[in-house]
Design a protein around this motif. Structure first.
Motif, PDB file in Angstrom:
ATOM      1  N   THR A   1      45.521  27.239  35.756  1.00 32.13           N
ATOM      2  CA  THR A   1      46.737  28.034  35.692  1.00 32.13           C
ATOM      3  C   THR A   1      46.399  29.513  35.542  1.00 32.13           C
ATOM      4  OG1 THR A   1      48.927  28.114  34.653  1.00 32.13           O
ATOM      5  CG2 THR A   1      47.027  27.862  33.176  1.00 32.13           C
ATOM      6  N   GLY A   2      47.444  30.325  35.538  1.00 29.23           N
ATOM      7  CA  GLY A   2      47.290  31.768  35.351  1.00 29.23           C
ATOM      8  C   GLY A   2      48.538  32.318  34.719  1.00 29.23           C
ATOM      9  N   SER A   3      48.434  33.515  34.170  1.00 26.79           N
ATOM     10  CA  SER A   3      49.592  34.117  33.511  1.00 26.79           C
ATOM     11  C   SER A   3      50.198  35.262  34.321  1.00 26.79           C
ATOM     12  CB  SER A   3      49.200  34.631  32.124  1.00 26.79           C
ATOM     13  OG  SER A   3      48.177  35.611  32.220  1.00 26.79           O
ATOM     14  N   SER A   4      49.474  35.790  35.288  1.00 23.23           N
ATOM     15  CA  SER A   4      49.984  36.900  36.096  1.00 23.23           C
ATOM     16  C   SER A   4      49.077  37.087  37.319  1.00 23.23           C
ATOM     17  CB  SER A   4      50.036  38.205  35.269  1.00 23.23           C
ATOM     18  OG  SER A   4      48.725  38.583  34.870  1.00 23.23           O
ATOM     19  N   ARG A   5      49.524  37.916  38.264  1.00 26.40           N
ATOM     20  CA  ARG A   5      48.742  38.282  39.454  1.00 26.40           C
ATOM     21  C   ARG A   5      48.288  37.067  40.264  1.00 26.40           C
ATOM     22  NH1 ARG A   5      45.209  39.817  36.087  1.00 26.40           N
ATOM     23  NH2 ARG A   5      43.479  39.511  37.532  1.00 26.40           N
ATOM     24  N   LEU A   6      49.120  36.047  40.321  1.00 25.11           N
ATOM     25  CA  LEU A   6      48.731  34.829  41.028  1.00 25.11           C
ATOM     26  C   LEU A   6      48.506  35.071  42.521  1.00 25.11           C
ATOM     27  CD1 LEU A   6      51.136  32.169  39.442  1.00 25.11           C
ATOM     28  CD2 LEU A   6      48.909  32.948  38.643  1.00 25.11           C
ATOM     29  N   VAL A   7      49.425  35.782  43.139  1.00 30.62           N
ATOM     30  CA  VAL A   7      49.318  36.004  44.580  1.00 30.62           C
ATOM     31  C   VAL A   7      48.171  36.949  44.894  1.00 30.62           C
ATOM     32  CG1 VAL A   7      50.530  36.861  46.626  1.00 30.62           C
ATOM     33  CG2 VAL A   7      51.773  35.538  44.906  1.00 30.62           C
ATOM     34  N   ALA A   8      48.019  37.992  44.120  1.00 31.75           N
ATOM     35  CA  ALA A   8      46.952  38.967  44.377  1.00 31.75           C
ATOM     36  C   ALA A   8      45.566  38.354  44.231  1.00 31.75           C
ATOM     37  CB  ALA A   8      47.097  40.158  43.438  1.00 31.75           C
ATOM     38  N   GLU A   9      45.394  37.403  43.303  1.00 25.79           N
ATOM     39  CA  GLU A   9      44.085  36.798  43.063  1.00 25.79           C
ATOM     40  C   GLU A   9      43.823  35.558  43.914  1.00 25.79           C
ATOM     41  OE1 GLU A   9      41.696  38.032  41.447  1.00 25.79           O
ATOM     42  OE2 GLU A   9      42.641  39.617  40.265  1.00 25.79           O
ATOM     43  N   SER A  10      44.856  35.024  44.543  1.00 31.83           N
ATOM     44  CA  SER A  10      44.693  33.799  45.326  1.00 31.83           C
ATOM     45  C   SER A  10      43.658  33.971  46.434  1.00 31.83           C
ATOM     46  CB  SER A  10      46.036  33.399  45.948  1.00 31.83           C
ATOM     47  OG  SER A  10      45.864  32.338  46.862  1.00 31.83           O
ATOM     48  N   LEU A  11      42.866  32.912  46.627  1.00 30.36           N
ATOM     49  CA  LEU A  11      41.819  32.927  47.648  1.00 30.36           C
ATOM     50  C   LEU A  11      42.130  31.970  48.790  1.00 30.36           C
ATOM     51  CD1 LEU A  11      38.737  32.871  45.240  1.00 30.36           C
ATOM     52  CD2 LEU A  11      39.783  34.865  46.331  1.00 30.36           C
TER      53      LEU A  11
ATOM     54  N   ARG B   1      50.256  40.301  50.713  1.00 32.92           N
ATOM     55  CA  ARG B   1      51.496  40.135  51.468  1.00 32.92           C
ATOM     56  C   ARG B   1      51.476  38.850  52.301  1.00 32.92           C
ATOM     57  NH1 ARG B   1      51.671  44.903  53.099  1.00 32.92           N
ATOM     58  NH2 ARG B   1      50.743  44.691  55.173  1.00 32.92           N
ATOM     59  N   MET B   2      50.345  38.573  52.931  1.00 33.99           N
ATOM     60  CA  MET B   2      50.255  37.369  53.762  1.00 33.99           C
ATOM     61  C   MET B   2      50.226  36.103  52.910  1.00 33.99           C
ATOM     62  SD  MET B   2      47.679  38.572  56.829  1.00 33.99           S
ATOM     63  CE  MET B   2      47.906  36.997  57.676  1.00 33.99           C
ATOM     64  N   THR B   3      49.569  36.161  51.769  1.00 29.23           N
ATOM     65  CA  THR B   3      49.544  35.002  50.873  1.00 29.23           C
ATOM     66  C   THR B   3      50.939  34.688  50.376  1.00 29.23           C
ATOM     67  OG1 THR B   3      47.286  35.496  50.156  1.00 29.23           O
ATOM     68  CG2 THR B   3      48.601  34.076  48.730  1.00 29.23           C
ATOM     69  N   ARG B   4      51.692  35.722  50.014  1.00 27.43           N
ATOM     70  CA  ARG B   4      53.065  35.521  49.555  1.00 27.43           C
ATOM     71  C   ARG B   4      53.895  34.837  50.641  1.00 27.43           C
ATOM     72  NH1 ARG B   4      55.152  38.224  45.389  1.00 27.43           N
ATOM     73  NH2 ARG B   4      53.596  39.876  45.620  1.00 27.43           N
ATOM     74  N   ALA B   5      53.693  35.245  51.883  1.00 24.99           N
ATOM     75  CA  ALA B   5      54.441  34.642  52.993  1.00 24.99           C
ATOM     76  C   ALA B   5      54.056  33.182  53.200  1.00 24.99           C
ATOM     77  CB  ALA B   5      54.188  35.429  54.272  1.00 24.99           C
ATOM     78  N   VAL B   6      52.775  32.871  53.071  1.00 19.20           N
ATOM     79  CA  VAL B   6      52.318  31.487  53.260  1.00 19.20           C
ATOM     80  C   VAL B   6      52.853  30.588  52.155  1.00 19.20           C
ATOM     81  CG1 VAL B   6      50.280  29.992  53.226  1.00 19.20           C
ATOM     82  CG2 VAL B   6      50.253  32.100  54.572  1.00 19.20           C
ATOM     83  N   LEU B   7      52.720  31.009  50.904  1.00 18.80           N
ATOM     84  CA  LEU B   7      53.146  30.173  49.792  1.00 18.80           C
ATOM     85  C   LEU B   7      54.666  30.014  49.750  1.00 18.80           C
ATOM     86  CD1 LEU B   7      50.750  31.410  46.958  1.00 18.80           C
ATOM     87  CD2 LEU B   7      50.485  29.446  48.482  1.00 18.80           C
ATOM     88  N   GLY B   8      55.388  31.006  50.264  1.00 19.10           N
ATOM     89  CA  GLY B   8      56.847  30.927  50.264  1.00 19.10           C
ATOM     90  C   GLY B   8      57.440  30.490  51.583  1.00 19.10           C
ATOM     91  N   ALA B   9      56.627  29.951  52.474  1.00 20.62           N
ATOM     92  CA  ALA B   9      57.109  29.555  53.800  1.00 20.62           C
ATOM     93  C   ALA B   9      58.213  28.502  53.690  1.00 20.62           C
ATOM     94  CB  ALA B   9      55.953  28.999  54.624  1.00 20.62           C
TER      95      ALA B   9
END
Length: 315
Positions: free
Chosen positions: A144-154, A166-174
């Protein structure tokens, strides 16, 4: 007959099934396994999962009658109905956990609480709540994480920065439906959420659970996770807390777990599982179960009534 028995093929039926009602009226499906009065654990699953995610822990901890395990479907997941448009927030996660604790545990009863991914975020969101402080004896945070999940996602193999975020946010929220479980969808799920050594059986198990999550709930919660900041919740988590993370976790990389472990007021340390991905309770069930057993044995006191009954039997 419980979903756990039908899905996992194990001869284990819930001792009780009940409905917890949250602060906004949302109804949450709760299952209790194991004998009444036994030391208790409450397990909160993550984004796109359900009570089925904890099958291995339920079998090992409740199957022999040694412990009582409480699991519930987060709102919009499993058998818990979807919420209204404004019903998805970290505050709602905390409300729901408080409702489950009040419904499943006796007043003042303390239990070990464990959360995977969004379940861990649920615990951090609720850390300052009266209901949490009444019932939490110790905590296990998994992947788990407490913040910056999208920015740190690999999940996306790109250099860190605004474009990847920005692209990770779009993928996870598709909004596209996940569709049926196929060889391709299992390969994608394994890459994004599991370690390279995850067995085909465990990949298939996770795929069935994730693909069953309704699209509306998946998208709604992705927006909440994308803006997450529970740093204050970590500082309010004053009970003894252990952290587990996989070194191959692309969704919540170990850097996030290290930050939590360092900020906890009463940290029991971080266990990093080499080669394991995001789905630690499924990928490394023996390790997660052992941690839970260790915590409940160290921090949960068996109710006096149970100890007195054992003494009477011994006389």
């Amino acid at each position: 007959m419980s979903r756990l028995m039908k899905a996992a093929g194990v001869p284990l039926v819930a001792t009780r099934e009940l409905t917890a009602v949250s602060a906004d009226g949302s109804r949450l499906h709760v299952e209790v396994y194991g004998p009444e009065g036994a030391p208790a654990l409450v397990l909160a699953h993550g984004w796109t999962c359900s009570t089925l995610f904890w099958s291995a822990q339920i079998r090992e901890l409740a199957g022999a009658g040694e412990y009582r395990v409480v699991v519930y479907d987060q709102r919009g997941h499993g058998r818990s109905p979807a919420a209204g448009p404004d019903g998805y927030s970290t505050g709602a996660l905390a409300d729901d956990l408080e409702a489950v604790l009040a419904a499943a545990l006796a007043p003042g009863e303390r239990a070990v609480l464990a959360g995977h991914s969004m379940g861990g975020m649920t615990i951090m969101a609720a850390a300052g709540r009266p209901g949490f402080r009444e019932h939490a004896a110790a905590v296990l945070l998994c992947s788990t994480g407490s913040s910056r999940l999208v920015a740190e996602s690999l999940v996306l193999p790109m250099r860190a920065g605004r474009l990847r975020t920005r692209m990770t946010r779009a993928v996870l929220g598709a909004r596209a439906p996940l569709g049926p479980v196929t060889a391709l969808s299992k390969a994608i799920l394994k890459y994004a959420t599991m370690g390279p050594g995850a067995s085909p059986e465990r990949v298939a198990e996770c795929a069935r659970i994730v693909h069953a999550c309704p699209r509306a709930a998946r998208v709604a919660w992705s927006h909440v996770l994308g803006e997450l900041d529970l740093s204050s919740g970590v500082r309010e988590l004053t009970v003894p807390t252990a952290v587990v993370a996989g070194t191959a976790d692309r969704l919540t990389p170990p850097v996030l777990a290290r930050e939590i472990a360092a900020a906890l007021p009463d940290s029991l340390g971080l266990t990093e599982l080499t080669g394991v991905g995001h789905m630690t309770p499924v990928e490394a069930p023996e390790t997660v179960t052992a941690k839970l057993r260790e915590l409940v044995n160290a921090y949960v006191v068996v109710p006096a009534s149970v100890g007195e009954a054992e003494k009477e039997q011994a006389v």
